[in-house]
Scaffold this active site. Structure first.
Site, mmCIF file in Angstrom:
data_model
loop_
_atom_site.group_PDB
_atom_site.id
_atom_site.type_symbol
_atom_site.label_atom_id
_atom_site.label_comp_id
_atom_site.label_asym_id
_atom_site.label_seq_id
_atom_site.Cartn_x
_atom_site.Cartn_y
_atom_site.Cartn_z
ATOM 1 N N TYR A 164 0.840 -1.199 0.000
ATOM 2 C CA TYR A 164 0.000 0.000 0.000
ATOM 3 C C TYR A 164 0.875 1.250 0.000
ATOM 4 C CZ TYR A 164 -3.542 -3.358 1.707
ATOM 5 O OH TYR A 164 -4.380 -4.437 1.881
ATOM 6 N N HIS A 174 0.751 -11.764 1.060
ATOM 7 C CA HIS A 174 -0.340 -10.989 0.443
ATOM 8 C C HIS A 174 -1.150 -11.802 -0.580
ATOM 9 C CE1 HIS A 174 -1.373 -6.473 -0.089
ATOM 10 N NE2 HIS A 174 -2.442 -7.200 -0.235
#
Length: 290
Positions: free
Chosen positions: A59, A124
């Site tokens: 992010y 992830h």
């Protein structure tokens, strides 16, 4: 201030209780111009009582982790919260998830977050590195006290089966996946499989990236409950005792609404109406992802 005493907790397989509702930070930390506002949003979440914060090295290319770290430091210095009261989750990118790469990525994340340990460290999504290497790195980090526990994200049933077959794979405590009233595919096979193995499900995009905030069925249920359609969507996800939701919110109104949704009780009639609007899966579906 500690966790809101009214917040339901989900106990992970290692006995650690985690709030059923947290704050997602996807799209935070992406630009210098929004940095102060992003920090303020996370700081406000902590002041309102959020005690679960989810982020990732992806992010904002580490920017979201810096935002979370700065907000946590500010809140700690102000006496709002102690580090040990906040459950921090971050994630390693698949491309970094080799045996050595995972350890190095975790150290970078810890540095950006300004902490000496994260509570839950996730892969992830599936990448090219063998799962046994990633798991070995997770276990090394856990033994060194750099992470408290580890899990995965965006893993479907076949991925979980493979994970459970490698050495220490059954130590996986959570799988973070896309789950909402309009994206129910995991209910067919993944959710039951994880329940059998005591793996918690963390739902991202529980309001379907905002799409459910204008759904007429949810709005009608909300009118009766004095709640918004978005709150009903969130309450629907949170009705399950082993599911944790991590909606992204940046405005105070949404932060407060999401917290209030954790206490919302849906009736059997409400659930039947939602089933009629969004049918439960009758066959295997492709895992939803953003």
């Amino acid at each position: 201030t500690c966790q809101d005493p009214g917040m339901r907790m989900v106990t992970l397989a290692d006995g650690v209780p985690v709030p059923c509702l947290g704050l997602g930070t996807w799209r935070m930390g992406e630009s210098r111009s929004s940095h102060a506002a992003d920090v303020a949003a996370v700081r406000q979440a902590l002041e309102l009582g959020y005690r679960l914060i989810d982020t990732a090295e992806m992010y904002g290319a580490g920017g979201a982790e810096r935002v979370v770290g700065e907000a946590l430091r500010g809140a700690s210095q102000a006496g709002t919260v102690r580090r040990e009261d906040v459950f921090l989750v971050t994630k390693v990118l698949p491309g970094n998830a080799s045996r050595k790469g995972t350890v190095a990525a975790c150290e970078r994340s810890l540095d950006r977050l300004g902490v000496d340990r994260v509570d839950l460290y996730l892969l992830h999504w599936r990448g090219g590195h063998p799962l046994r290497e990633t798991v070995a790195a997770f276990e090394a980090l856990r033994e060194r006290g750099r992470i408290r526990a580890w899990g995965v994200s965006n893993f479907d049933v076949d991925d979980m089966d493979e994970l459970w077959s490698v050495a220490d794979g059954p130590r996986c405590l959570a799988n973070q996946v896309y789950y909402s009233a309009s994206e129910r595919g995991i209910e067919f096979d993944l959710l039951p499989a994880q329940r059998r193995r005591s793996v918690a499900t963390m739902a991202y995009c529980p309001i379907d990236q905002g799409a459910l905030a204008s759904d007429p069925t949810l709005a009608e249920i909300g009118r009766r409950l004095g709640a918004s359609a978005a709150q009903v969507a969130l309450a629907w996800v949170l009705r399950q005792p082993d599911v944790i939701a991590i909606p992204k919110a940046g405005r105070e109104r949404h932060l407060r609404e999401n917290l209030a949704a954790a206490a919302l009780k849906l009736t059997d009639g409400d659930l039947a109406a939602i089933d009629a609007r969004f049918a439960p899966p009758r066959r295997k579906q492709r895992l939803a992802m953003t």
